[in-house]
Design a protein around this motif. Structure first.
Motif, PDB file in Angstrom:
ATOM      1  N   ALA A  55      20.695  36.155  26.872  1.00 54.14           N
ATOM      2  CA  ALA A  55      21.435  34.920  26.613  1.00 54.14           C
ATOM      3  C   ALA A  55      21.950  34.290  27.898  1.00 54.14           C
ATOM      4  N   VAL A  56      22.498  35.099  28.799  1.00 55.49           N
ATOM      5  CA  VAL A  56      23.034  34.532  30.038  1.00 55.49           C
ATOM      6  C   VAL A  56      21.905  34.057  30.944  1.00 55.49           C
ATOM      7  N   THR A  57      20.730  34.687  30.866  1.00 58.11           N
ATOM      8  CA  THR A  57      19.575  34.198  31.623  1.00 58.11           C
ATOM      9  C   THR A  57      19.200  32.796  31.163  1.00 58.11           C
ATOM     10  N   LEU A  58      19.154  32.611  29.850  1.00 55.51           N
ATOM     11  CA  LEU A  58      18.811  31.307  29.292  1.00 55.51           C
ATOM     12  C   LEU A  58      19.907  30.284  29.598  1.00 55.51           C
ATOM     13  N   ALA A  59      21.166  30.672  29.386  1.00 52.63           N
ATOM     14  CA  ALA A  59      22.284  29.757  29.603  1.00 52.63           C
ATOM     15  C   ALA A  59      22.408  29.345  31.067  1.00 52.63           C
ATOM     16  N   SER A  60      22.220  30.295  31.975  1.00 56.30           N
ATOM     17  CA  SER A  60      22.326  29.987  33.399  1.00 56.30           C
ATOM     18  C   SER A  60      21.222  29.035  33.846  1.00 56.30           C
ATOM     19  N   TRP A 117      26.371  20.574  22.746  1.00 59.80           N
ATOM     20  CA  TRP A 117      25.356  20.639  21.680  1.00 59.80           C
ATOM     21  C   TRP A 117      24.162  21.484  22.126  1.00 59.80           C
ATOM     22  N   ALA A 118      24.428  22.531  22.870  1.00 59.26           N
ATOM     23  CA  ALA A 118      23.345  23.319  23.454  1.00 59.26           C
ATOM     24  C   ALA A 118      22.541  24.082  22.411  1.00 59.26           C
ATOM     25  N   GLU A 119      23.202  24.579  21.364  1.00 56.09           N
ATOM     26  CA  GLU A 119      22.475  25.423  20.403  1.00 56.09           C
ATOM     27  C   GLU A 119      21.324  24.693  19.714  1.00 56.09           C
ATOM     28  N   PRO A 120      21.546  23.515  19.133  1.00 53.71           N
ATOM     29  CA  PRO A 120      20.389  22.836  18.520  1.00 53.71           C
ATOM     30  C   PRO A 120      19.325  22.454  19.533  1.00 53.71           C
ATOM     31  N   ILE A 121      19.729  22.143  20.760  1.00 52.86           N
ATOM     32  CA  ILE A 121      18.742  21.810  21.786  1.00 52.86           C
ATOM     33  C   ILE A 121      17.877  23.019  22.096  1.00 52.86           C
ATOM     34  N   LEU A 125      13.828  23.846  21.375  1.00 52.03           N
ATOM     35  CA  LEU A 125      12.912  24.255  22.433  1.00 52.03           C
ATOM     36  C   LEU A 125      12.253  25.605  22.146  1.00 52.03           C
ATOM     37  N   GLY A 126      12.425  26.105  20.947  1.00 55.53           N
ATOM     38  CA  GLY A 126      11.681  27.283  20.513  1.00 55.53           C
ATOM     39  C   GLY A 126      12.298  28.614  20.859  1.00 55.53           C
ATOM     40  N   GLN A 127      13.607  28.640  21.180  1.00 58.37           N
ATOM     41  CA  GLN A 127      14.236  29.892  21.541  1.00 58.37           C
ATOM     42  C   GLN A 127      14.639  30.698  20.315  1.00 58.37           C
ATOM     43  N   ASP A 128      14.714  32.019  20.495  1.00 55.65           N
ATOM     44  CA  ASP A 128      15.166  32.915  19.439  1.00 55.65           C
ATOM     45  C   ASP A 128      16.527  32.438  18.935  1.00 55.65           C
ATOM     46  N   PRO A 129      16.719  32.308  17.611  1.00 52.96           N
ATOM     47  CA  PRO A 129      17.965  31.745  17.079  1.00 52.96           C
ATOM     48  C   PRO A 129      19.221  32.469  17.569  1.00 52.96           C
ATOM     49  N   ILE A 272       8.102  34.660  24.393  1.00 50.87           N
ATOM     50  CA  ILE A 272       7.399  35.955  24.337  1.00 50.87           C
ATOM     51  C   ILE A 272       8.276  36.994  23.648  1.00 50.87           C
ATOM     52  N   SER A 273       9.489  37.251  24.205  1.00 49.83           N
ATOM     53  CA  SER A 273      10.420  38.199  23.582  1.00 49.83           C
ATOM     54  C   SER A 273      11.720  38.229  24.379  1.00 49.83           C
ATOM     55  N   PRO A 274      12.830  38.667  23.749  1.00 48.63           N
ATOM     56  CA  PRO A 274      14.085  38.829  24.494  1.00 48.63           C
ATOM     57  C   PRO A 274      13.966  39.820  25.651  1.00 48.63           C
ATOM     58  N   VAL A 275      13.173  40.878  25.470  1.00 52.22           N
ATOM     59  CA  VAL A 275      12.989  41.849  26.551  1.00 52.22           C
ATOM     60  C   VAL A 275      12.315  41.191  27.757  1.00 52.22           C
ATOM     61  N   THR A 276      11.297  40.384  27.516  1.00 53.58           N
ATOM     62  CA  THR A 276      10.618  39.679  28.600  1.00 53.58           C
ATOM     63  C   THR A 276      11.566  38.697  29.283  1.00 53.58           C
ATOM     64  N   LEU A 277      12.396  38.035  28.504  1.00 60.97           N
ATOM     65  CA  LEU A 277      13.375  37.104  29.064  1.00 60.97           C
ATOM     66  C   LEU A 277      14.384  37.840  29.926  1.00 60.97           C
ATOM     67  N   ALA A 278      14.825  39.024  29.490  1.00 59.03           N
ATOM     68  CA  ALA A 278      15.755  39.824  30.284  1.00 59.03           C
ATOM     69  C   ALA A 278      15.113  40.253  31.605  1.00 59.03           C
ATOM     70  N   ALA A 279      13.852  40.691  31.546  1.00 62.27           N
ATOM     71  CA  ALA A 279      13.137  41.081  32.770  1.00 62.27           C
ATOM     72  C   ALA A 279      12.988  39.897  33.718  1.00 62.27           C
ATOM     73  N   HIS A 280      12.690  38.741  33.153  1.00 58.47           N
ATOM     74  CA  HIS A 280      12.600  37.511  33.943  1.00 58.47           C
ATOM     75  C   HIS A 280      13.924  37.234  34.644  1.00 58.47           C
TER      76      HIS A 280
END
Length: 458
Positions: A55-60, A117-121, A125-129, A272-280
């Protein structure tokens, strides 16, 4: 009041290195300390949970794409004040600082709905809910930090252009320390505080950036009374407003083009997945840490070119440019060696070995870090080329180059390799490398062609 510019004397290579170090080390330290604030969030949340790290990777990524576009107006203050310092024109600092603040605060107000209004945006954009919900919770707090963060950028540009970099370094180091301490208390609920997790990290970052802004404001009031940077702050200066807007908007788009490439890569990793996002997030934080050195050198390039422009000293500028590029290349090679030799040790700083996802994240992060090692060279060189061109107040052509390289080449390449050819995260990162390499090469070509043949500037 305008004074005659001081005479310049030829400088040896050792002299250039000494001058770059005196000006650059505090700037680099300040950028590293500033980056450490986000790095601390990622590291501590990585130990808290995989979901929080994703979540913080995406938010940042989301926050910085919006923030850095608006920071173009602050970056525009740097070459204007540097050129004025080369001429001995002390009035320019006040005018540039005031209108830089005006533009930055106006932009911040326009940007706030994107945080609220970040959540609906993010879901659109196709992110995990769940990841989108958690990231939006972070942004609902940290989003308000856009105002002090942009103000800090303007003040840092004003001070750095006048080679007052020590205060920026010490202020940022203190801020990083405070952020880490408050994170430790609020994320994990230590010392009797509530365990707030992701929201605790957002509160800590907001407190840190706000305190930084207050410290710099007090310093400017007390250490630079003769400049009266905030005198008649309410009064418009439409000539300077327009000049900063014309210079800063292309800088903002140039920065946005690069940052949005990384933001889009985070979105694609989320597909791809939350795990891949965390690794990213881990690999990106490590690569970003080393980039702070190049960013500090890029600021030095802008200041020294601006000074040379004010003095009409082309030979001095070209010698300094060669030295800055050589130093950046050396730093990049050291980063490549670190990423290739010690990937596990570096990645483990972000992960709790007891985390059930530890093996998967570690494996994915090591692979991405190998690709990150490749783009270290061109990422550093494109940063130096941008800094040099900004010192010449050349921003429109670099903007076109950046938009083309990142959006027309880098982003499509990453998508095609990652999803059409099914290379996953590695394919997305190869797209990053492709975009950075193309932009770096074109910007360097632009600088040498522009600087040498623009005799009207010198």
């Amino acid at each position: 009041m305008t004074h005659a510019a001081p005479p310049s004397t030829p400088m040896t290579s050792v002299g250039h290195i000494r001058a770059i170090a005196i000006l650059g080390l505090p700037l680099i330290g300040g950028h590293v300390a500033q980056f450490a604030i986000g790095l601390t969030d990622a590291a501590m949340l990585g130990w808290y949970s995989t979901a929080a790290l994703a979540a913080v990777t995406l938010a940042s990524s989301y926050f910085h794409a919006i923030f850095l576009f608006g920071a173009g107006f602050a970056f525009a203050v740097l070459p204007l004040v540097a050129e004025a310092a080369g001429r001995g024109d002390s009035r320019m600092a006040r005018r540039s600082n005031r209108m830089g603040m005006w533009l930055s605060m106006l932009y911040g107000a326009l940007a706030m709905p994107a945080f609220l209004w970040a959540e609906p945006i993010l879901r659109t954009l196709g992110q995990d809910p769940q990841v989108a919900k958690d990231a939006a919770a972070y942004l609902s707090v940290m989003g308000w930090g856009i105002f002090p963060a942009l103000a800090v950028m303007v003040l840092k540009s004003t001070l750095a252009a006048q080679e007052r970099t020590q205060v920026v370094l010490w202020m940022t180091l203190a801020a990083a320390g405070v952020n880490a301490a408050v994170n430790y208390v609020l994320i994990f609920g230590n010392f009797g505080a509530p365990e707030l997790g992701l929201t605790g990290a957002a509160i800590a970052s907001l407190m840190t950036v706000t305190t930084s802004g207050v410290i710099l404001w007090v310093y400017c009031q007390r250490a630079l009374p003769e400049q009266e940077l905030f005198r008649n702050f309410h009064q418009p200066d439409w000539e300077m407003f327009a000049r900063l807007f014309r210079l800063g908007l292309p800088i903002g788009f140039t920065t946005l083009a690069e940052v949005s490439l990384f933001t889009a890569s985070a979105f694609m990793m989320g597909w791809i997945s939350p795990v891949t996002l965390a690794a990213h997030g881990i690999a990106l934080n490590l690569a970003g840490l080393t980039f702070m050195i190049h960013l500090g050198l890029s600021n030095v390039a802008t200041i020294r070119v601006g000074n040379a422009l004010g003095r009409k000293d082309l030979p001095h500028m070209l010698r300094g440019a060669r030295m800055l590029i050589a130093i950046s290349f050396t730093v990049a090679m050291a980063s490549v060696a670190a990423f290739l030799l010690w990937p596990t040790a570096l990645i483990s700083l972000f992960l709790d070995p007891k985390n059930p996802d530890y093996p998967l994240i570690l494996t994915a992060s090591i692979t991405l870090l190998m690709v990150a090692a490749v783009f270290q060279l061109m990422d550093g060189l494109q940063a130096q080329a941008l800094g040099l061109l900004r010192g010449l107040q050349d921003t429109n052509v670099p903007m076109v180059i950046a938009v083309f390289g990142y959006w027309a080449v880098g982003l499509p390449t990453g998508y095609i390799l990652g999803f059409v050819f099914d290379l996953g995260g590695v394919g997305v990162w190869i797209g990053l490398v492709t975009g950075l390499s193309l932009v770096g090469a074109l910007l360097l070509w632009r600088f040498w062609g522009f600087a040498v043949h623009r005799t009207d500037l010198f």
